[in-house]
Design a protein around this motif. Structure first.
Motif, mmCIF file in Angstrom:
data_model
loop_
_atom_site.group_PDB
_atom_site.id
_atom_site.type_symbol
_atom_site.label_atom_id
_atom_site.label_comp_id
_atom_site.label_asym_id
_atom_site.label_seq_id
_atom_site.Cartn_x
_atom_site.Cartn_y
_atom_site.Cartn_z
ATOM 1 N N GLY A 167 -45.338 18.372 21.705
ATOM 2 C CA GLY A 167 -46.146 18.606 22.900
ATOM 3 C C GLY A 167 -46.305 17.343 23.735
ATOM 4 O O GLY A 167 -46.219 17.387 24.981
ATOM 5 N N ILE A 168 -46.529 16.199 23.082
ATOM 6 C CA ILE A 168 -46.630 14.925 23.812
ATOM 7 C C ILE A 168 -45.295 14.594 24.469
ATOM 8 O O ILE A 168 -45.243 14.126 25.625
ATOM 9 C CB ILE A 168 -47.072 13.795 22.856
ATOM 10 N N ALA A 169 -44.200 14.828 23.745
ATOM 11 C CA ALA A 169 -42.870 14.575 24.307
ATOM 12 C C ALA A 169 -42.635 15.434 25.546
ATOM 13 O O ALA A 169 -42.072 14.960 26.549
ATOM 14 C CB ALA A 169 -41.800 14.863 23.254
ATOM 15 N N ALA A 170 -43.061 16.691 25.487
ATOM 16 C CA ALA A 170 -42.886 17.583 26.640
ATOM 17 C C ALA A 170 -43.644 17.055 27.854
ATOM 18 O O ALA A 170 -43.156 17.158 28.994
ATOM 19 C CB ALA A 170 -43.372 18.987 26.277
ATOM 20 N N TYR A 171 -44.832 16.498 27.635
ATOM 21 C CA TYR A 171 -45.595 15.937 28.760
ATOM 22 C C TYR A 171 -44.831 14.801 29.423
ATOM 23 O O TYR A 171 -44.711 14.752 30.655
ATOM 24 C CB TYR A 171 -46.964 15.455 28.276
ATOM 25 N N PHE A 172 -44.311 13.863 28.620
ATOM 26 C CA PHE A 172 -43.590 12.726 29.203
ATOM 27 C C PHE A 172 -42.284 13.182 29.869
ATOM 28 O O PHE A 172 -41.886 12.621 30.904
ATOM 29 C CB PHE A 172 -43.304 11.674 28.132
#
Length: 231
Positions: A46-51
């Motif tokens: 999920g954090i990767a998707a944000y970046f």
């Protein structure tokens, strides 16, 4: 020349020997449970998707790699701690699919409203999502029907590696092009024909009435009163 499946198993064996086993031992020592590893992998995705949605492809690619490592290790933790279960296997498979969809969704958001708006990128991201989900569905359905479904291109490990390389290199469009063209499922091998069901040729026992027709035929003599009175 070895086929794709042989190469895949060889690579998997090397990874298990030199990385997975030591990493599993470390996480087990840190009291990690299989479910915790699964949740951590999804959280990092999920954090990767944000970046990725913000155009930070290098950081996003590194985080995708880290999250996929936890996805790789949760099964090993379950085996090492004796917590293997059907429920855990189902949760692992579902969370893997969700993590993959989330990253591609972040890429679609980037192409929808980011610095490089591209309708083509949005369409390709959604096609890649559909294709990756269908690969998993077709394999699961084929194996449920008794067909070996382990062969084929762009299974989850290949898709993760491709996405990480494309993001780190700064060419996510190339990655989604390959995923969109290569992820749609191929037809599984034909099912072996089952022998026809045995049909019992039971004799037809129709009750045919062969009883003689006993119709009452009146053979009584005709007793007509004939008047023979003398004249």
């Amino acid at each position: 020349m070895p086929d794709l499946q042989t190469v895949r198993y060889a690579v998997r064996g090397s990874i298990s020997k030199w990385f997975e086993r030591p990493a599993v031992s470390l996480l087990v020592a840190l009291k990690f449970t299989p479910s915790a590893a699964t949740f951590v992998g999804l959280f990092i995705a999920g954090i990767a998707a944000y970046f990725v949605s913000e155009g930070e492809f290098l950081l996003g690619g590194v985080l995708v790699l880290v999250g996929s490592v936890f996805d790789l290790l949760d099964g090993g933790i379950a085996r090492s701690t004796g917590r293997v279960s059907k429920r855990g296997a189902l949760m692992d498979s579902v969370f893997d699919r969700v993590a993959e969809v989330v990253v591609l969704l972040g890429l679609a958001i980037y192409y929808l409203s980011g610095a490089e708006e591209s309708d083509t990128g949005v369409v390709l991201a959604f096609v890649a999502v559909a294709g990756s989900l269908m690969v998993s569905y077709v394999r699961a359905r084929a194996e449920g029907l008794g067909v070996k479904g382990t062969a084929g291109f762009l299974t989850r490990p290949e898709r993760v590696v491709l996405m990480v390389v494309a993001l780190v290199a700064g060419y996510p469009m190339v990655g989604v092009w390959i995923l969109a063209l290569g992820a749609p499922p191929r037809a599984p091998p034909p099912l072996s024909r089952r022998p026809p069901r045995s049909t019992l040729s039971l004799p037809s026992h129709r009750a045919q009435s062969s009883l003689p027709s006993h119709r009452a035929q009146s053979s009584l003599p005709s007793h007509r009163a004939q008047s023979s009175l003398p004249s």
